[in-house]
Structures are given as structure tokens and as C-alpha cells.
Enzyme design. Structure first.
Site, PDB file in Angstrom:
ATOM      1  N   ASP A 171       6.808   2.502  19.849  1.00  0.00           N
ATOM      2  CA  ASP A 171       6.633   1.881  18.524  1.00  0.00           C
ATOM      3  C   ASP A 171       5.313   1.095  18.506  1.00  0.00           C
ATOM      4  O   ASP A 171       4.563   1.141  17.529  1.00  0.00           O
ATOM      5  CB  ASP A 171       7.830   0.949  18.248  1.00  0.00           C
ATOM      6  CG  ASP A 171       7.999   0.624  16.773  1.00  0.00           C
ATOM      7  OD1 ASP A 171       7.457   1.365  15.930  1.00  0.00           O
ATOM      8  OD2 ASP A 171       8.671  -0.379  16.466  1.00  0.00           O
ATOM      9  N   HIS A 254       4.172   6.467  11.355  1.00  0.00           N
ATOM     10  CA  HIS A 254       5.530   6.117  10.922  1.00  0.00           C
ATOM     11  C   HIS A 254       6.062   7.082   9.853  1.00  0.00           C
ATOM     12  O   HIS A 254       7.264   7.338   9.792  1.00  0.00           O
ATOM     13  CB  HIS A 254       5.610   4.663  10.444  1.00  0.00           C
ATOM     14  CG  HIS A 254       5.955   3.717  11.558  1.00  0.00           C
ATOM     15  ND1 HIS A 254       5.035   3.307  12.482  1.00  0.00           N
ATOM     16  CD2 HIS A 254       7.133   3.145  11.930  1.00  0.00           C
ATOM     17  CE1 HIS A 254       5.620   2.512  13.362  1.00  0.00           C
ATOM     18  NE2 HIS A 254       6.898   2.396  13.054  1.00  0.00           N
ATOM     19  N   HIS A 257       7.243  10.001  11.762  1.00  0.00           N
ATOM     20  CA  HIS A 257       8.544   9.603  12.318  1.00  0.00           C
ATOM     21  C   HIS A 257       9.637   9.816  11.274  1.00  0.00           C
ATOM     22  O   HIS A 257      10.678  10.413  11.552  1.00  0.00           O
ATOM     23  CB  HIS A 257       8.516   8.135  12.755  1.00  0.00           C
ATOM     24  CG  HIS A 257       9.878   7.517  12.844  1.00  0.00           C
ATOM     25  ND1 HIS A 257      10.552   7.037  11.730  1.00  0.00           N
ATOM     26  CD2 HIS A 257      10.714   7.342  13.891  1.00  0.00           C
ATOM     27  CE1 HIS A 257      11.737   6.596  12.108  1.00  0.00           C
ATOM     28  NE2 HIS A 257      11.860   6.769  13.411  1.00  0.00           N
ATOM     29  N   HIS A 271      13.773   5.249  17.701  1.00  0.00           N
ATOM     30  CA  HIS A 271      12.675   5.068  16.745  1.00  0.00           C
ATOM     31  C   HIS A 271      11.307   5.238  17.425  1.00  0.00           C
ATOM     32  O   HIS A 271      10.483   6.051  17.007  1.00  0.00           O
ATOM     33  CB  HIS A 271      12.823   3.673  16.118  1.00  0.00           C
ATOM     34  CG  HIS A 271      11.691   3.267  15.235  1.00  0.00           C
ATOM     35  ND1 HIS A 271      11.548   3.728  13.949  1.00  0.00           N
ATOM     36  CD2 HIS A 271      10.632   2.443  15.458  1.00  0.00           C
ATOM     37  CE1 HIS A 271      10.466   3.201  13.412  1.00  0.00           C
ATOM     38  NE2 HIS A 271       9.884   2.417  14.308  1.00  0.00           N
TER      39      HIS A 271
HETATM   40 ZN    ZN Z   1       8.236   1.111  13.968  1.00  0.00          ZN
END
Ligand code: ZN
Length: 366
Positions: A171, A254, A257, A271
Site C-alpha cells: 500500500d 489504487h 486495485h 489491499h
Molecule cells: Zn491504499
């Protein structure tokens, strides 16, 4: 557009930090509402109680039911009201912390956040992710301010599962590249303005810290011990990445993602694992120099973050290309942060970048 940087009022980190929670809570309240799940209460509930009592703070503990849903927020808010608490403490993983933030906001009370994992950069932020009671994504709640206090006990983090600690690095890996892209484009960040020198510098420091300390920190957490590298990576995963994403901007990583979340095959991933592959894809999309791509690939492989579609759970099959196109299309949906990139991005470009990133990952591994 104005530059805006926002952060928690206090960030505290170190071994046994939880033993000082009473001292920091006393600044805000005399009677506090503590939200944690059963596992966390069994693990550190006594330490928290002792510290609160030592600093003459009375408390009401309530067990979190496991889902950050509107119903759970309502339930806890009602109990808080009955007990007339003056502040909220949330201790645990992302869902517990997000619920605690929502309960504090609902009651207009100060909030103390204590993460027991360093798996994402969410703890310092002024937002929560909501789910339905069945665990489906339900939306975001944005708050006018960040948590009053974020307190991280690195002794607890050092004992947490290694895969979650590494996911936190995934992340954090995206933070600098997303900040760089978004600020080049002068796009608005989650903080509501353009990025500042400070926001960008913290995002860059986050990346530099990962490269310098990531492998060392992973080794130590595998042994369950704290070294200076562990302290530095906890700060990078939690604080540097937290301020970086919120005040310096999100971009393609992101959004990509989010695209991967639509595939059943990827539901077992954390995540940060998907964000790491999203970062490689973003770098491919912006035609980043070889040297930078190789540095990021090498880092991912060293710490154990996925660099190929197969590592994300996607095997070669007839409809693989169709699935990747679905991911690419979802990542370019209206309102997605991919539109913070300094150029117009289309699903076709993302599709190509995903396949190219996968091939580069394969070549690197074999
Ligand atoms: Zn994140």
C-alpha cells in the site's frame, strides 16, 4: 487551487506505546468508550484498562461485531450515548478503526485510533469504508477532521502476521508514484486542495524508506522482534503513506486495485498486494524508465509482493484477456482516481499496461 495538508493532531509510535494510552486519552476526556474485537480485548484489554485507570480515566468497553456497517455504527453510537462517554478509542484492524471513527463523528466526540496491524495507511485518514452487514462494499464516509490521536504500539505490530505487514508495504509503495502523478496534473487530493511540498516530501520519504529498510524489517517481523528497520517501516506504512495518499494525491495504482476487486479470483488478496501490482501497472502506463521499473520490481520480489497475474491468482485461461479488460474498464470508471493521471487514460491503455507489467514480472522471476 489552494494547497491543503491534513493529518492527525498527534502521532505516537513505539514499543509498549499502548501502556501510555491513558496519558494521551486524559488530554481529551475523563470517561471514554473503547471499541475492539474479542481477540484484541483478550490480547491487550488489561493493559489498556490499567493505563486508563492510572490516569484517572473511566471507561466502557464494547465488543466490535466484525463489520463496519451502518447498523453496527448505530448500535455502538446508542450504547455510547447511554454511557455518556466523552471520547472514543478504537483498537484493532481497519474495520474496527473505521467503525470507531464513524461512531466518534456521529457523536461529535474526539477519537483515539490504535492500529494493531501495519497493513494499510488508513489509520491516520479522515475517512471510513462502509460495508453492508453481508460484507459488500457500501461506500465511503468522509469526515471534516483526521483522528485526534493515532497511537501505534510496535510490539503488537511486530507480532502480527508477516503477510499483513508486507501488504502494508505494498500500500505504501504506491504513495509516492500516485502523489507524483497527481501533483504533476495539479489535481485535487482527498484533503481538498493541491499537494504541498510537505505532502510530496513525505510521500518520497515513504518510498525511500521502503527501499532502504523493507527487507530488513520483514526479516525482523518474521522473528517477532522490533529493530530500527521495523520502527521505520511501521512509520512508512502508517504515517508517511497516510499523509502522502490523503494530502499528496491518489492516481492509477489504487484505481487499478479497485478494478481487480471485481474478480472473484482476487478476493483472497490483501489491499496492499493488489495495490503493489497496480503500482507496477501505473509505472508501465506512464512509461517509467527501466531503472525505476526494475527497482520497484526488485523491491516487490524481495519482500514478497505479487508481480505477475498468476501471483494474483489469475491463471492463463481462455477468458483471461476478457477478465483483464473488465478490470481495465472498472479502473477507468467515472470518479476513479485514475483520472488524476497527468494524461487521459482509457481502458485499452490500462489493459495493455497490465499485460506488459505481467510480462515484465514473469521475465524478472524466471
Ligand atoms: Zn491504499
Amino acid at each position: 487551487m489552494l494547497k491543503v495538508i491534513q493529518s492527525p493532531s498527534k502521532y505516537i509510535q513505539g514499543p509498549d506505546a499502548i501502556s501510555d494510552i491513558g496519558h494521551y486519552t486524559k488530554i481529551l476526556a475523563d470517561h471514554v468508550f473503547v471499541i475492539a474485537d474479542n481477540f484484541v480485548i483478550n490480547l491487550i484489554g488489561d493493559n489498556v484498562s490499567k493505563s486508563l485507570t492510572k490516569h484517572e480515566v473511566t471507561s466502557h468497553f464494547e465488543v466490535f461485531n466484525g463489520e463496519c456497517s451502518r447498523k453496527e455504527i448505530e448500535r455502538l453510537s446508542a450504547i455510547l450515548l447511554t454511557n455518556q462517554c466523552q471520547a472514543v478509542i478504537g483498537i484493532g484492524g481497519g474495520k474496527t478503526l473505521d467503525t470507531a471513527k464513524a461512531v466518534a463523528h456521529e457523536s461529535k466526540l474526539p477519537i483515539i485510533i490504535s492500529p494493531t496491524l501495519a497493513s494499510t495507511d488508513a489509520p491516520t485518514s479522515a475517512l471510513s469504508v462502509l460495508y453492508t452487514e453481508l460484507g459488500k462494499f457500501d461506500g465511503y464516509l468522509f469526515y471534516p477532521k483526521n483522528p485526534d490521536i493515532v497511537l501505534v504500539d510496535t510490539k503488537i505490530i511486530a507480532k502480527s502476521p508477516i503477510r499483513l505487514f508486507v501488504a502494508g508495504m505494498g500500500d505504501a509503495l504506491a504513495t509516492y508514484f500516485e502523489a507524483r502523478a497527481s501533483s504533476t496534473a495539479h489535481h485535487q487530493t482527498m484533503a481538498g486542495g493541491t499537494s504541498s511540498l510537505a505532502g510530496l516530501a513525505l510521500a518520497k520519504l515513504c518510498y525511500d524508506t521502503l527501499l532502504a529498510e523493507g527487507s530488513k524489517a520483514k526479516m525482523a517481523v518474521e522473528l517477532g522482534v522490533i529493530t530500527p528497520a521495523v520502527e521505520n517501516i511501521v512509520e512508512a506504512n502508517t504515517y508517511l503513506s497516510g499523509i502522502g495518499f490523503e494530502s499528496a494525491g491518489l492516481a492509477a495504482a489504487h484505481a487499478i486495485h479497485n478494478g481487480f476487486t471485481i474478480l472473484e479470483e482476487c478476493h483472497h488478496l490483501y489491499h496492499g498486494e493488489k495495490v503493489a501490482f497496480g503500482t507496477l501497472t501505473q509505472l508501465m502506463l506512464e512509461n517509467s524508465p527501466n531503472e525505476e521499473l526494475e527497482t520497484v520490481l526488485d523491491f516487490c520480489v524481495q519482500v514478497g509482493l505479487p508481480v505477475t497475474l498468476e501471483q494474483l491468482g489469475l491463471r492463463d485461461s481462455e477468458n483471461l484477456h476478457q477478465k483483464i479488460m473488465q478490470v481495465a474498464t472498472a479502473s477507468c470508471a467515472e470518479g476513479e482516481t485514475i483520472h488524476n493521471m497527468p494524461f487521459i487514460v482509457t481502458p485499452d491503455q490500462v489493459y495493455a499496461a497490465i499485460l506488459a507489467a505481467d510480462q515484465m514480472g514473469k521475465d524478472w522471476l524466471y
